[in-house]
Design an enzyme around this catalytic site. Structure first.
Site, PDB file in Angstrom:
ATOM      1  CG  ASN A 167      87.121  26.815 -11.973  1.00  0.00           C
ATOM      2  OD1 ASN A 167      86.075  26.246 -12.831  1.00  0.00           O
ATOM      3  ND2 ASN A 167      86.518  27.538 -11.005  1.00  0.00           N
ATOM      4  CD  GLU A 168      92.714  21.605  -9.313  1.00  0.00           C
ATOM      5  OE1 GLU A 168      93.554  22.544  -9.635  1.00  0.00           O
ATOM      6  OE2 GLU A 168      92.350  20.993  -8.369  1.00  0.00           O
ATOM      7  N   PRO A 169      93.805  23.608 -13.783  1.00  0.00           N
ATOM      8  CG  PRO A 169      96.190  23.499 -13.560  1.00  0.00           C
ATOM      9  CD  PRO A 169      95.015  23.316 -12.780  1.00  0.00           C
TER      10      PRO A 169
END
Ligand code: F6R
Length: 265
Positions: A167-169
């Site tokens: 879950n990236e920025p």
């Protein structure tokens, strides 16, 4: 020599103003043994109650020593995984299971091949499904977690981008298992494993932020100086999707397990 039990009590958690408990161990070795002890104790407790133990597992360099300790406990202390159901956080997409960098292979080589977990109880997102079927696969993954009764204990690492799982920025608080784009820092950190950034997949399947926050206990491991800054930010910034690990501030039973060099900041 300290026993692992004493090591655990040796590191009293500090409750950070964010609400997250932070346990600092002198070395990553001590931290890894302590978390392996917590996992083993939960597995045994559930078994004594005639219940499954549902574990959420991470890959990467951080949990390696935890897994080797669990293998040792299986061999030398008759820790059985017969009642364990596991769900891995993520997998590159697309990737074959035999590929050297696949998380499926990582888990087989570092844990599953050496313990008595039942193959049908092992779940890793499938990097081989076709693009047309990936969404259905993600829904099915969520359904399996729900049918298993939810995750009892989720192990996490943290990426320098602030990701948990992949879950990236920019990931939403309510996100569930899905196909995502990997960000530039994450791909550059994986470049060595893939012999060059050009070979690093641009996508991955990951459990979502909400999937992770639904686990009953969450333990995030972070070792070494290179994680110090992002750990500090995850604790200190206000909760924001620009730093997905900050969402953990809103979980009721979360601990950050760090070593002294990570705690330096
Ligand atoms: C791996 C995962 C990632 C890693 C993170 C840290 O399954 O979900 O979030 O935990 O990228 O990786 P390492 O431990 O290699 O520094």
């Amino acid at each position: 020599m300290l026993t692992t039990q004493r090591l655990m009590t040796a590191a009293k958690p500090n409750v950070h103003p964010s609400g997250i408990r932070v346990r600092t161990y002198r070395t990553s070795e001590q931290a890894s043994l302590a978390i392996a002890t917590e996992i083993a104790s939960l597995i045994r407790k559930r078994r004594a109650a005639g219940r499954h133990c549902i574990l959420g597992l991470a890959t990467g360099s951080t949990p390696l020593r935890v897994y080797s300790e669990l293998v040792r406990m299986h061999r030398q202390e008759s820790l059985s995984f017969i009642n364990v159901v596991s769900f891995n956080l993520d997998e590159y997409f697309p990737i074959s299971r035999e590929s050297r960098q696949s998380y499926f292979r990582f888990m087989q080589e570092n844990l599953f091949d050496h313990i008595d977990i039942l193959p049908e109880n092992v779940n890793v997102p499938d990097g081989t499904v076709s693009a047309a079927k990936v969404q259905a696969h993600c829904h099915a993954y969520e359904k399996r977690i729900a049918e298993a009764g939810g995750i009892d204990l989720q192990i996490l690492g943290i990426g320098r981008s602030g990701h948990i799982g992949f879950n990236e920025p920019g990931s939403d608080r309510g996100s569930r298992t899905r196909l995502v784009q990997l960000n530039a820092m994450t791909r550059s950190d994986a470049a060595n494993d893939f012999s060059g950034i050009a070979n690093v997949p641009t996508q991955a399947i990951t459990m979502g932020v909400d999937t992770i926050l639904s686990a009953r206990r969450v333990r995030l491991l972070a070792f070494g100086e290179r994680k110090a800054r992002i750990v500090q930010r995850a604790l200190q910034t206000s909760v924001s999707k620009q730093l997905p690990a900050s969402f953990l501030q809103n979980h009721g039973d979360v601990e950050f397990i760090v070593d002294a060099s990570c705690a330096g900041e």
